[in-house]
Design an enzyme around this catalytic site. Structure first.
Site, PDB file in Angstrom:
ATOM      1  N   ASP A   1       0.816  -1.214   0.000  1.00 43.03           N
ATOM      2  CA  ASP A   1       0.000   0.000   0.000  1.00 43.03           C
ATOM      3  C   ASP A   1       0.851   1.265   0.000  1.00 43.03           C
ATOM      4  O   ASP A   1       0.499   2.259  -0.646  1.00 43.03           O
ATOM      5  CB  ASP A   1      -0.918   0.000   1.226  1.00 43.03           C
TER       6      ASP A   1
ATOM      7  N   ASP B   1      -2.045  13.129  21.773  1.00 39.58           N
ATOM      8  CA  ASP B   1      -0.811  12.794  21.070  1.00 39.58           C
ATOM      9  C   ASP B   1      -0.814  13.393  19.676  1.00 39.58           C
ATOM     10  O   ASP B   1       0.234  13.617  19.076  1.00 39.58           O
ATOM     11  CB  ASP B   1      -0.658  11.274  20.960  1.00 39.58           C
TER      12      ASP B   1
ATOM     13  N   THR C   1      -9.370   3.680   6.115  1.00 39.90           N
ATOM     14  CA  THR C   1      -9.093   2.319   6.582  1.00 39.90           C
ATOM     15  C   THR C   1      -7.618   2.147   6.979  1.00 39.90           C
ATOM     16  O   THR C   1      -7.202   1.043   7.308  1.00 39.90           O
ATOM     17  CB  THR C   1      -9.428   1.286   5.483  1.00 39.90           C
TER      18      THR C   1
ATOM     19  N   TYR D   1      -4.334   4.672   8.860  1.00 41.15           N
ATOM     20  CA  TYR D   1      -3.999   5.211  10.187  1.00 41.15           C
ATOM     21  C   TYR D   1      -5.263   5.634  10.932  1.00 41.15           C
ATOM     22  O   TYR D   1      -5.398   5.436  12.138  1.00 41.15           O
ATOM     23  CB  TYR D   1      -3.050   6.395   9.999  1.00 41.15           C
ATOM     24  N   ASN D   2      -6.213   6.209  10.211  1.00 36.33           N
ATOM     25  CA  ASN D   2      -7.461   6.642  10.818  1.00 36.33           C
ATOM     26  C   ASN D   2      -8.175   5.498  11.536  1.00 36.33           C
ATOM     27  O   ASN D   2      -8.656   5.655  12.665  1.00 36.33           O
ATOM     28  CB  ASN D   2      -8.362   7.230   9.738  1.00 36.33           C
ATOM     29  N   LEU D   3      -8.237   4.349  10.903  1.00 36.48           N
ATOM     30  CA  LEU D   3      -8.904   3.195  11.516  1.00 36.48           C
ATOM     31  C   LEU D   3      -8.131   2.716  12.744  1.00 36.48           C
ATOM     32  O   LEU D   3      -8.726   2.347  13.762  1.00 36.48           O
ATOM     33  CB  LEU D   3      -9.044   2.068  10.497  1.00 36.48           C
ATOM     34  N   SER D   4      -6.802   2.738  12.668  1.00 36.84           N
ATOM     35  CA  SER D   4      -5.988   2.331  13.817  1.00 36.84           C
ATOM     36  C   SER D   4      -6.196   3.247  15.014  1.00 36.84           C
ATOM     37  O   SER D   4      -6.043   2.826  16.160  1.00 36.84           O
ATOM     38  CB  SER D   4      -4.503   2.329  13.429  1.00 36.84           C
TER      39      SER D   4
END
Length: 259
Positions: A48, A148, A159, A161-164
């Site tokens: 990705d 942070d 789907t 970094y946002n999802l993490s």
């Protein structure tokens, strides 16, 4: 969906992973390869991250990119198969995405700009939490967020970094952006917001000398920022190709039902 004619001019590019380089060499032998500037289709071999690199490299040309997974995650990639590649590309569905534009001002007063396909993130640089004031379309919506960091993500990046960071998954045709905090401390229960894709989001860094913050647009990092403005560039279109039956929309929907 009616398939288009198989592409006659394909450009193969690969990440620095050995398996990606080997795949590029094999596919070039099978199908030939032209320079990216002359290609009808670019085939990106990697993961990705390399897909994002390839899209960035072709921002001005807008050439459709068909990815095949020779990396690790591969959410944005198709399965690797050397057989019948031109026909697969001709039958593939298109996902059109629009990047975010970041304007970031530093302590010296310098203005830096960048484009992000996935997200623009503000991140604390030291052990001290960041303190941010958040405005949407010129109106202050959150006077102070201790965290942070915080990000604005596109539907395509929702789907990642946002999802993490426990942000929402957004369908590609929803025309929305995700505003998602990263480890929010105060207000503790704030979980972010869904915004119109037309929204302009501004972050002011509070106590910037004591609590330095960096801004990251995909792979571009600007350190010691004092203010960051983010908006979608609807005038820039990027096209990814996905195999029939494995559209980007299907992948996003399936992701929401994963255990």
């Amino acid at each position: 969906m009616i398939a288009s004619a198989p592409p006659s001019r394909i450009s193969f590019c690969a990440s620095d992973r050995p398996e990606a380089g080997l795949a590029r060499d094999r596919l070039t032998t099978l199908y030939g390869s032209v320079d990216a500037a002359e290609a009808d289709i670019i085939v990106a071999l990697g993961g990705d991250g390399f897909m994002l690199e390839t899209l960035h490299a072709n921002l001005n040309r807008g050439t459709p990119v068909y990815g095949m997974n020779r990396g690790s995650v591969g959410f944005l990639m198709n399965d690797y198969d050397e057989v019948g590649l031109p026909e697969r590309i001709a039958a593939a569905g298109r996902a059109v995405i629009h990047p975010l534009e970041m304007e970031a001002w530093t302590e010296s007063g310098a203005l830096n700009t960048g484009l992000a396909i996935n997200e623009v993130s503000l991140l604390r640089q030291t052990r001290q939490s960041a303190k941010l004031r958040i405005s949407v379309d010129g109106k202050v919506r959150l006077e102070e967020l201790a965290c942070d960091g915080c990000m604005v993500a596109t539907a395509a990046g929702s789907t990642a970094y946002n999802l993490s960071a426990h942000g929402p998954i957004i369908p590609l045709d929803a025309r929305m952006l995700a505003l998602t905090p990263i480890s929010a401390f105060r207000p503790r229960r704030w979980r972010g917001a869904l915004l119109s894709h037309r929204a302009r989001v501004e972050f002011e860094v509070l106590e910037a000398d004591k609590r330095p913050v960096s801004a990251v647009a995909d792979n571009l990092e600007i350190r010691h920022v004092t203010k960051v403005a983010i908006r979608e560039r609807r005038d820039i279109s990027l096209t990814m190709l996905f195999d029939a039956g494995r559209s980007f929309e299907e992948r996003v929907l399936a992701e929401q039902f994963m255990a």
